[in-house]
Design a protein around this motif. Structure first.
Motif, PDB file in Angstrom:
ATOM      1  N   ILE A  40      -1.378   4.022  13.537  1.00 58.34           N
ATOM      2  CA  ILE A  40      -1.581   4.019  12.270  1.00 58.34           C
ATOM      3  C   ILE A  40      -1.894   6.093  11.864  1.00 58.34           C
ATOM      4  O   ILE A  40      -2.829   6.183  13.316  1.00 58.34           O
ATOM      5  CB  ILE A  40      -2.753   3.442  11.243  1.00 58.34           C
ATOM      6  N   THR A  41      -1.271   6.610  11.346  1.00 55.77           N
ATOM      7  CA  THR A  41      -1.846   8.204  10.857  1.00 55.77           C
ATOM      8  C   THR A  41      -0.869   8.527   9.614  1.00 55.77           C
ATOM      9  O   THR A  41      -0.314   8.011   9.051  1.00 55.77           O
ATOM     10  CB  THR A  41      -1.061   8.865  12.435  1.00 55.77           C
ATOM     11  N   THR A  42      -1.685   9.732   9.022  1.00 51.44           N
ATOM     12  CA  THR A  42      -0.666   9.780   7.984  1.00 51.44           C
ATOM     13  C   THR A  42       0.161  10.699   8.088  1.00 51.44           C
ATOM     14  O   THR A  42       0.134  12.265   8.493  1.00 51.44           O
ATOM     15  CB  THR A  42      -1.815  10.414   6.347  1.00 51.44           C
ATOM     16  N   HIS A  43       1.636  10.437   7.298  1.00 46.51           N
ATOM     17  CA  HIS A  43       2.576  11.709   7.637  1.00 46.51           C
ATOM     18  C   HIS A  43       2.690  12.787   6.969  1.00 46.51           C
ATOM     19  O   HIS A  43       2.236  14.227   7.500  1.00 46.51           O
ATOM     20  CB  HIS A  43       3.888  11.668   7.953  1.00 46.51           C
ATOM     21  N   SER A  44       1.892  12.666   5.618  1.00 44.45           N
ATOM     22  CA  SER A  44       2.255  13.112   4.858  1.00 44.45           C
ATOM     23  C   SER A  44       1.399  14.129   4.975  1.00 44.45           C
ATOM     24  O   SER A  44       0.559  15.248   4.080  1.00 44.45           O
ATOM     25  CB  SER A  44       2.056  12.483   3.016  1.00 44.45           C
ATOM     26  N   ALA A  45      -0.157  14.447   5.660  1.00 44.51           N
ATOM     27  CA  ALA A  45      -1.165  14.655   5.958  1.00 44.51           C
ATOM     28  C   ALA A  45      -0.759  15.766   6.723  1.00 44.51           C
ATOM     29  O   ALA A  45      -1.988  15.762   7.711  1.00 44.51           O
ATOM     30  CB  ALA A  45      -2.899  14.096   5.962  1.00 44.51           C
ATOM     31  N   LEU A  86       0.883  -1.369  -0.100  1.00 41.29           N
ATOM     32  CA  LEU A  86      -0.219  -0.052  -0.221  1.00 41.29           C
ATOM     33  C   LEU A  86       0.825   1.298  -0.672  1.00 41.29           C
ATOM     34  O   LEU A  86       0.376   1.992  -0.060  1.00 41.29           O
ATOM     35  CB  LEU A  86      -1.191   0.036   1.334  1.00 41.29           C
ATOM     36  N   ASP A  87       2.375   0.969   0.495  1.00 38.63           N
ATOM     37  CA  ASP A  87       3.289   2.467   0.949  1.00 38.63           C
ATOM     38  C   ASP A  87       2.643   2.785   1.778  1.00 38.63           C
ATOM     39  O   ASP A  87       2.201   4.380   1.709  1.00 38.63           O
ATOM     40  CB  ASP A  87       2.855   2.644  -0.480  1.00 38.63           C
ATOM     41  N   HIS A  88       2.052   1.891   2.743  1.00 40.69           N
ATOM     42  CA  HIS A  88       1.297   3.690   3.873  1.00 40.69           C
ATOM     43  C   HIS A  88       1.275   2.710   4.996  1.00 40.69           C
ATOM     44  O   HIS A  88       2.481   1.372   4.826  1.00 40.69           O
ATOM     45  CB  HIS A  88      -0.293   3.495   3.475  1.00 40.69           C
ATOM     46  N   HIS A  89       2.713   3.099   6.164  1.00 44.46           N
ATOM     47  CA  HIS A  89       2.923   1.557   6.971  1.00 44.46           C
ATOM     48  C   HIS A  89       2.505   2.642   8.993  1.00 44.46           C
ATOM     49  O   HIS A  89       1.901   4.239   8.557  1.00 44.46           O
ATOM     50  CB  HIS A  89       4.891   2.419   6.931  1.00 44.46           C
ATOM     51  N   SER A  90       1.991   1.711   9.249  1.00 44.93           N
ATOM     52  CA  SER A  90       1.940   2.067  10.852  1.00 44.93           C
ATOM     53  C   SER A  90       2.873   1.376  11.498  1.00 44.93           C
ATOM     54  O   SER A  90       4.410   1.575  11.392  1.00 44.93           O
ATOM     55  CB  SER A  90       1.390   1.405  10.966  1.00 44.93           C
TER      56      SER A  90
HETATM   57  C1  LIG Z   1       7.579   8.036  -0.745  1.00 42.50           C
HETATM   58  C2  LIG Z   1       6.276   7.475   0.534  1.00 42.50           C
HETATM   59  O1  LIG Z   1       5.413   6.923  -0.365  1.00 42.50           O
HETATM   60  C3  LIG Z   1       5.716   7.930   1.567  1.00 42.50           C
HETATM   61  O2  LIG Z   1       7.053   8.440   2.953  1.00 42.50           O
HETATM   62  C4  LIG Z   1       4.328   7.634   2.192  1.00 42.50           C
HETATM   63  C5  LIG Z   1       5.110   5.879   2.917  1.00 42.50           C
HETATM   64  N1  LIG Z   1       4.655   5.570   3.912  1.00 42.50           N
HETATM   65  C6  LIG Z   1       3.787   6.802   4.656  1.00 42.50           C
HETATM   66  N2  LIG Z   1       3.004   6.377   5.930  1.00 42.50           N
HETATM   67  C7  LIG Z   1       2.741   6.920   6.464  1.00 42.50           C
HETATM   68  N3  LIG Z   1       1.699   6.260   7.503  1.00 42.50           N
HETATM   69  N4  LIG Z   1       2.018   7.539   6.016  1.00 42.50           N
HETATM   70  C8  LIG Z   1       2.791   8.746   5.492  1.00 42.50           C
HETATM   71  O3  LIG Z   1       2.667   9.841   4.988  1.00 42.50           O
HETATM   72  C9  LIG Z   1       4.225   7.784   4.350  1.00 42.50           C
HETATM   73  N5  LIG Z   1       4.367   8.732   2.882  1.00 42.50           N
END
Ligand SMILES: C[C@H](O)[C@H](O)[C@H]1CNC2=NC(N)=NC(=O)C2=N1
Length: 101
Positions: free
Chosen positions: A71-76, A54-58
């Motif tokens: 789980i949270t969204t770092h890029s948001a 998913l390219d999304h990490h906890s």
């Molecule tokens: C470059 C890569 O897509 C980003 O760093 C992704 C990876 N996994 C991520 N995971 C989470 N939880 N939040 C993110 O913003 C995020 N960004």
């Protein structure tokens, strides 16, 4: 890719579909109990594969017979987004196969 934070109503609606999960501020959390430490470690590995897909990490903590997920969204800006609930749903779907509850 930019992703928008969910509203409180959207968060509550999605949480209703995920028994066992909680919204702790801007983080989605759940603790799974497992029948053994090895089963818990296997669940962590399976979660890691889903997260890469998913390219999304906890944050994921391996305990003795437990796995804690946050789980949270770092890029948001560290808010809750659709991506967090998609990941939680995917973990929910595979956790019972590892004996998790
Ligand atoms: C470059 C890569 O897509 C980003 O760093 C992704 C990876 N996994 C991520 N995971 C989470 N939880 N939040 C993110 O913003 C995020 N960004």
């Amino acid at each position: 890719m930019a992703v928008a934070p969910l509203s409180q109503k959207e968060i509550e609606d999605r949480l209703a579909e995920l028994p066992g999960w909680s919204a702790d501020g801007d983080r989605l959390t759940r603790t799974y109990r497992l029948p053994s430490h090895f089963a818990a470690a296997a669940l962590v590995t399976h979660i890691a594969r889903i997260q890469d897909e998913l390219d999304h990490h906890s944050d994921c903590t391996l305990g003795y017979h437990s796995v804690d997920l946050t789980i949270t969204t770092h890029s948001a800006g560290g808010t809750l987004t659709e991506k967090d609930f998609t990941l939680a749903r995917r973990v929910e779907d595979i956790a019972p196969g590892h004996g998790a509850h």
